[in-house]
Design a protein around this motif. Structure first.
Motif, PDB file in Angstrom:
ATOM      1  N   VAL A  48       0.270  -0.824  -0.220  1.00 55.76           N
ATOM      2  CA  VAL A  48       0.013   0.144   0.095  1.00 55.76           C
ATOM      3  C   VAL A  48       0.885   1.375   0.274  1.00 55.76           C
ATOM      4  O   VAL A  48       0.919   2.120  -0.316  1.00 55.76           O
ATOM      5  CB  VAL A  48      -1.121   0.131   0.869  1.00 55.76           C
ATOM      6  N   MET A  49       1.612   1.847   0.613  1.00 51.29           N
ATOM      7  CA  MET A  49       2.962   2.588   0.676  1.00 51.29           C
ATOM      8  C   MET A  49       3.385   3.166  -0.764  1.00 51.29           C
ATOM      9  O   MET A  49       3.446   3.573  -1.093  1.00 51.29           O
ATOM     10  CB  MET A  49       3.699   2.298   2.025  1.00 51.29           C
ATOM     11  N   VAL A  50       4.100   1.894  -1.757  1.00 52.04           N
ATOM     12  CA  VAL A  50       4.557   1.701  -2.435  1.00 52.04           C
ATOM     13  C   VAL A  50       3.388   2.441  -3.279  1.00 52.04           C
ATOM     14  O   VAL A  50       3.812   4.020  -4.487  1.00 52.04           O
ATOM     15  CB  VAL A  50       5.314   0.286  -3.046  1.00 52.04           C
ATOM     16  N   ILE A  51       2.540   2.015  -3.659  1.00 48.39           N
ATOM     17  CA  ILE A  51       1.401   2.451  -3.742  1.00 48.39           C
ATOM     18  C   ILE A  51       1.138   3.545  -3.852  1.00 48.39           C
ATOM     19  O   ILE A  51       0.855   4.694  -5.228  1.00 48.39           O
ATOM     20  CB  ILE A  51      -0.178   1.841  -4.042  1.00 48.39           C
ATOM     21  N   ILE A  52       1.223   4.313  -2.856  1.00 46.92           N
ATOM     22  CA  ILE A  52       0.970   5.684  -2.733  1.00 46.92           C
ATOM     23  C   ILE A  52       1.971   6.238  -2.892  1.00 46.92           C
ATOM     24  O   ILE A  52       2.066   7.662  -3.532  1.00 46.92           O
ATOM     25  CB  ILE A  52       1.196   5.907  -0.992  1.00 46.92           C
ATOM     26  N   GLY A  53       2.833   5.453  -3.185  1.00 53.27           N
ATOM     27  CA  GLY A  53       4.237   6.728  -3.382  1.00 53.27           C
ATOM     28  C   GLY A  53       4.136   7.078  -5.081  1.00 53.27           C
ATOM     29  O   GLY A  53       4.774   8.187  -5.183  1.00 53.27           O
ATOM     30  N   LEU A  54       4.361   5.617  -5.342  1.00 44.41           N
ATOM     31  CA  LEU A  54       3.706   5.924  -6.856  1.00 44.41           C
ATOM     32  C   LEU A  54       2.852   7.482  -7.324  1.00 44.41           C
ATOM     33  O   LEU A  54       2.820   7.256  -8.558  1.00 44.41           O
ATOM     34  CB  LEU A  54       3.618   4.716  -7.073  1.00 44.41           C
ATOM     35  N   ILE A  55       1.416   7.535  -7.017  1.00 43.05           N
ATOM     36  CA  ILE A  55       0.559   8.031  -6.986  1.00 43.05           C
ATOM     37  C   ILE A  55       0.897   9.201  -6.597  1.00 43.05           C
ATOM     38  O   ILE A  55       0.480  10.510  -7.337  1.00 43.05           O
ATOM     39  CB  ILE A  55      -1.131   7.716  -6.094  1.00 43.05           C
TER      40      ILE A  55
END
Length: 136
Positions: A23-30
Motif C-alpha cells: 500500500v505504501m509503494v502504491i501511495i508513493g507511485l501515485i
C-alpha cells in the motif's frame, strides 16, 4: 450446552507487514505522478496573483492621478500624502509584496508608469516562472 470459542491465526483481523508495504509503494507511485502537476499549478497561480495585485495597484495609481493631477513619486504616496487634492488612502492595506515576497518596482515615466515584479528568481530577466512581469 457449552459454547466453545475457537481462535485461530487465520481469523485474526489486521494487515500483514507485506500488505502495508505494498500500500505504501502504491501511495508513493501515485504521489510521484500527481505531485509535480500540483506544484506546477502553485507556481502558475503565483504569476496570476502578481498580475492581479499589479492591476489593483494600477487602479490605485490611476485614481491618485485623477485626484492629484500627476502620478505618485513612490507607491507609499498611495497610503499617505500631504499633497493638495489628495483623497486617499487609495489602498485598503499596506502595499503588498509580490507572491515571492519581493517588493514591486514602480517607476514614473513622464505621462505613464511601469509596475514590475521580477518573478520567482527576484532578478532582472529570466524565462518562464523567473521572467519579469510588467504592468503599464
Amino acid at each position: 450446552m457449552k459454547s466453545i470459542t475457537h481462535t485461530t491465526r487465520a481469523s485474526s483481523k489486521g494487515f500483514s507487514l507485506v500488505e502495508l508495504l505494498i500500500v505504501m509503494v502504491i501511495i508513493g507511485l501515485i504521489a510521484s505522478l500527481v505531485g509535480p502537476a500540483m506544484f506546477g499549478k502553485v507556481d502558475s497561480s503565483k504569476v496570476k496573483t502578481a498580475e492581479a495585485q499589479m492591476q489593483l495597484l494600477g487602479t490605485a495609481i490611476d485614481t491618485y492621478r485623477l485626484d492629484v493631477g500627476d502620478f505618485p513619486t513612490k507607491l507609499d504616496d498611495l497610503l499617505n500624502s500631504t499633497g493638495r487634492h489628495w483623497d486617499g488612502p487609495y489602498l485598503p492595506k499596506a502595499i503588498p509584496n509580490d507572491p515571492w515576497d519581493n517588493p514591486y518596482f514602480y517607476e514614473r515615466n513622464g505621462s505613464s508608469y511601469t509596475l514590475q515584479s521580477l518573478g520567482r528568481d527576484g532578478k532582472q530577466g529570466g524565462e518562464e516562472l523567473d521572467a519579469d512581469i510588467t504592468y503599464q
